[in-house]
Scaffold this motif. Structure first.
Motif, short mmCIF file in Angstrom:
data_model
loop_
_atom_site.label_atom_id
_atom_site.label_comp_id
_atom_site.label_asym_id
_atom_site.label_seq_id
_atom_site.Cartn_x
_atom_site.Cartn_y
_atom_site.Cartn_z
N GLU A 56 0.81 -1.20 0.00
CA GLU A 56 0.00 0.00 0.00
C GLU A 56 0.85 1.25 0.00
N GLU A 57 2.18 1.10 0.22
CA GLU A 57 3.07 2.25 0.25
C GLU A 57 3.34 2.74 -1.17
N THR A 58 3.22 4.01 -1.40
CA THR A 58 3.58 4.59 -2.68
C THR A 58 5.08 4.85 -2.69
N PRO A 59 5.70 4.94 -3.89
CA PRO A 59 7.13 5.28 -3.94
C PRO A 59 7.44 6.59 -3.23
N THR A 60 6.55 7.56 -3.35
CA THR A 60 6.78 8.85 -2.68
C THR A 60 6.83 8.67 -1.18
N ALA A 61 5.94 7.86 -0.63
CA ALA A 61 5.92 7.64 0.82
C ALA A 61 7.19 6.95 1.28
N ARG A 62 7.66 5.96 0.50
CA ARG A 62 8.89 5.28 0.87
C ARG A 62 10.07 6.24 0.83
N ASP A 63 10.12 7.09 -0.20
CA ASP A 63 11.21 8.06 -0.31
C ASP A 63 11.18 9.03 0.85
N GLN A 64 9.98 9.48 1.25
CA GLN A 64 9.88 10.41 2.36
C GLN A 64 10.38 9.77 3.64
N ASP A 65 10.04 8.50 3.87
CA ASP A 65 10.52 7.80 5.06
C ASP A 65 12.04 7.74 5.05
N TYR A 66 12.62 7.46 3.90
CA TYR A 66 14.08 7.38 3.79
C TYR A 66 14.70 8.75 4.06
N ASN A 67 14.15 9.78 3.44
CA ASN A 67 14.73 11.11 3.56
C ASN A 67 14.60 11.68 4.97
N HIS A 68 13.66 11.16 5.76
CA HIS A 68 13.44 11.69 7.09
C HIS A 68 13.91 10.73 8.18
N ALA A 69 14.83 9.85 7.81
CA ALA A 69 15.44 8.94 8.78
C ALA A 69 16.87 9.39 9.05
N LEU A 70 17.24 9.52 10.33
CA LEU A 70 18.59 9.96 10.67
C LEU A 70 19.59 8.83 10.45
N MET A 71 20.73 9.17 9.87
CA MET A 71 21.77 8.19 9.57
C MET A 71 23.07 8.49 10.32
N PHE A 72 23.24 9.71 10.79
CA PHE A 72 24.49 10.09 11.45
C PHE A 72 24.25 10.83 12.76
N THR A 203 24.07 24.20 4.50
CA THR A 203 22.70 24.69 4.61
C THR A 203 22.18 25.17 3.27
N ILE A 204 22.98 25.94 2.57
CA ILE A 204 22.57 26.44 1.25
C ILE A 204 22.42 25.30 0.25
N GLU A 205 23.35 24.35 0.32
CA GLU A 205 23.27 23.18 -0.57
C GLU A 205 22.00 22.39 -0.29
N GLY A 206 21.66 22.23 0.99
CA GLY A 206 20.47 21.48 1.35
C GLY A 206 19.19 22.16 0.92
N ALA A 207 19.21 23.48 0.81
CA ALA A 207 18.03 24.21 0.37
C ALA A 207 17.79 24.07 -1.13
N TYR A 208 18.87 23.82 -1.89
CA TYR A 208 18.75 23.82 -3.35
C TYR A 208 19.16 22.52 -4.03
N ALA A 209 19.66 21.54 -3.29
CA ALA A 209 20.03 20.27 -3.91
C ALA A 209 18.78 19.50 -4.33
N ASP A 210 18.96 18.51 -5.17
CA ASP A 210 17.82 17.68 -5.56
C ASP A 210 17.20 17.03 -4.33
N PRO A 211 15.87 16.98 -4.25
CA PRO A 211 15.21 16.38 -3.08
C PRO A 211 15.60 14.93 -2.82
N LEU A 212 16.16 14.27 -3.82
CA LEU A 212 16.61 12.90 -3.63
C LEU A 212 17.64 12.80 -2.51
N TYR A 213 18.33 13.89 -2.22
CA TYR A 213 19.36 13.90 -1.19
C TYR A 213 18.82 14.18 0.20
N GLY A 214 17.55 14.52 0.32
CA GLY A 214 16.97 14.72 1.64
C GLY A 214 16.53 16.13 1.95
N GLY A 215 17.05 17.15 1.25
CA GLY A 215 16.64 18.52 1.49
C GLY A 215 15.72 19.03 0.39
#
Length: 258
Positions: A56-72, A203-215
């Motif tokens: 039932e998970e959409t690709p967008t939902a899975r990506d959002q979960d990944y992008n909002h999970a802390l790794m470091f 910070t500036i990179e995170g504001a303008y990088a591709d959303p695939l990277y988390g920002g």
């Protein structure tokens, strides 16, 4: 501090291209973790991937979960980064600030990947004092420098205001960050300004990088600049003289439609 669809399986040749070109793409943007992200997402065979009926998970939902999970970051480091990034890139009438754009998640993911480990740089001794024009020349890996600086932000804030940095008022946070920017803080043989400069750049990179990277959540950073993102082609627009405003596309959009 102020700012301003088709879902068919991917064939094997395309799968290999995306996997091995990921690192090059990451280096071109900010040395990010796209290689690991794209590789891990695409390294599974088509028969292993769940079909829409199986999940039932959409690709967008899975990506959002990944992008909002802390790794470091620890939770406190994340809160400190989020607060500092918001003061560097605050919300205003032009649009959202760093917090709404998910910049702290972007920084977290960068530190967890090759960029945070300085994996593509020579990091062995002997070390000599560098000229200002030579860029980053410290013995610390970026992830070590960032962790050191975040801890120092909280220590300095407690000394001055008896509170952690992320609990200070915006005005107090600005004063603390300014002290780091001007090298008024002892950061254990590291210029405090080096930490501040790296945090500001991330910070500036995170504001303008591709959303695939988390920002750049929802591509709102691009929308503020009328930037079209990663369009596959401009053949229909290139000859037109007037400014054309386009709905931005991210790398994820192309992966999902491949």
């Amino acid at each position: 501090m102020t700012k301003r669809q088709s879902k068919q399986p991917v064939d094997e040749s395309r799968r290999k291209f995306l996997k091995y070109s990921g690192a090059a793409l990451g280096g071109a943007v900010v040395g990010g973790v796209i290689g690991g992200l794209v590789g891990s997402n695409l390294n599974k065979s088509a028969k292993e991937a769940p079909t829409p009926q199986e999940s039932e998970e959409t690709p967008t939902a899975r990506d959002q979960d990944y992008n909002h999970a802390l790794m470091f970051f620890s939770q406190e480091q994340f809160q400190t980064t989020e607060a500092a990034a918001e003061r560097i890139y605050p919300k205003d009438d032009n649009g959202p600030g760093a917090q709404e754009l998910g910049v702290a998640f972007f920084i977290d993911h960068q530190m967890a990947g090759a960029y945070g480990f300085n994996a593509r740089e020579y990091m062995s001794p002997p070390f000599y004092k560098a000229e200002a024009s030579q860029g980053y020349q410290l013995t610390f890996k970026r992830r070590e420098l960032l962790a050191l600086g975040l801890d120092a932000l909280n220590e300095y804030s407690e000394q001055k205001h008896n509170k952690k940095f992320y609990k200070l008022s915006p005005e107090e946070q600005d004063a603390v960050l300014t002290a780091f920017e001007k090298d008024e803080v002892d950061l254990k043989d590291v210029p405090a300004s080096a930490f501040f400069a790296m945090l500001r750049n991330l910070t500036i990179e995170g504001a303008y990088a591709d959303p695939l990277y988390g920002g750049n959540r929802n591509m709102d950073g691009w929308r503020m600049r009328n930037y079209p993102g990663n369009q596959m082609s401009f053949t229909e627009e290139i000859e037109k003289e007037e400014f054309i405003k386009m709905e931005p596309l991210s790398l994820r959009d192309h992966l999902q439609t491949s």
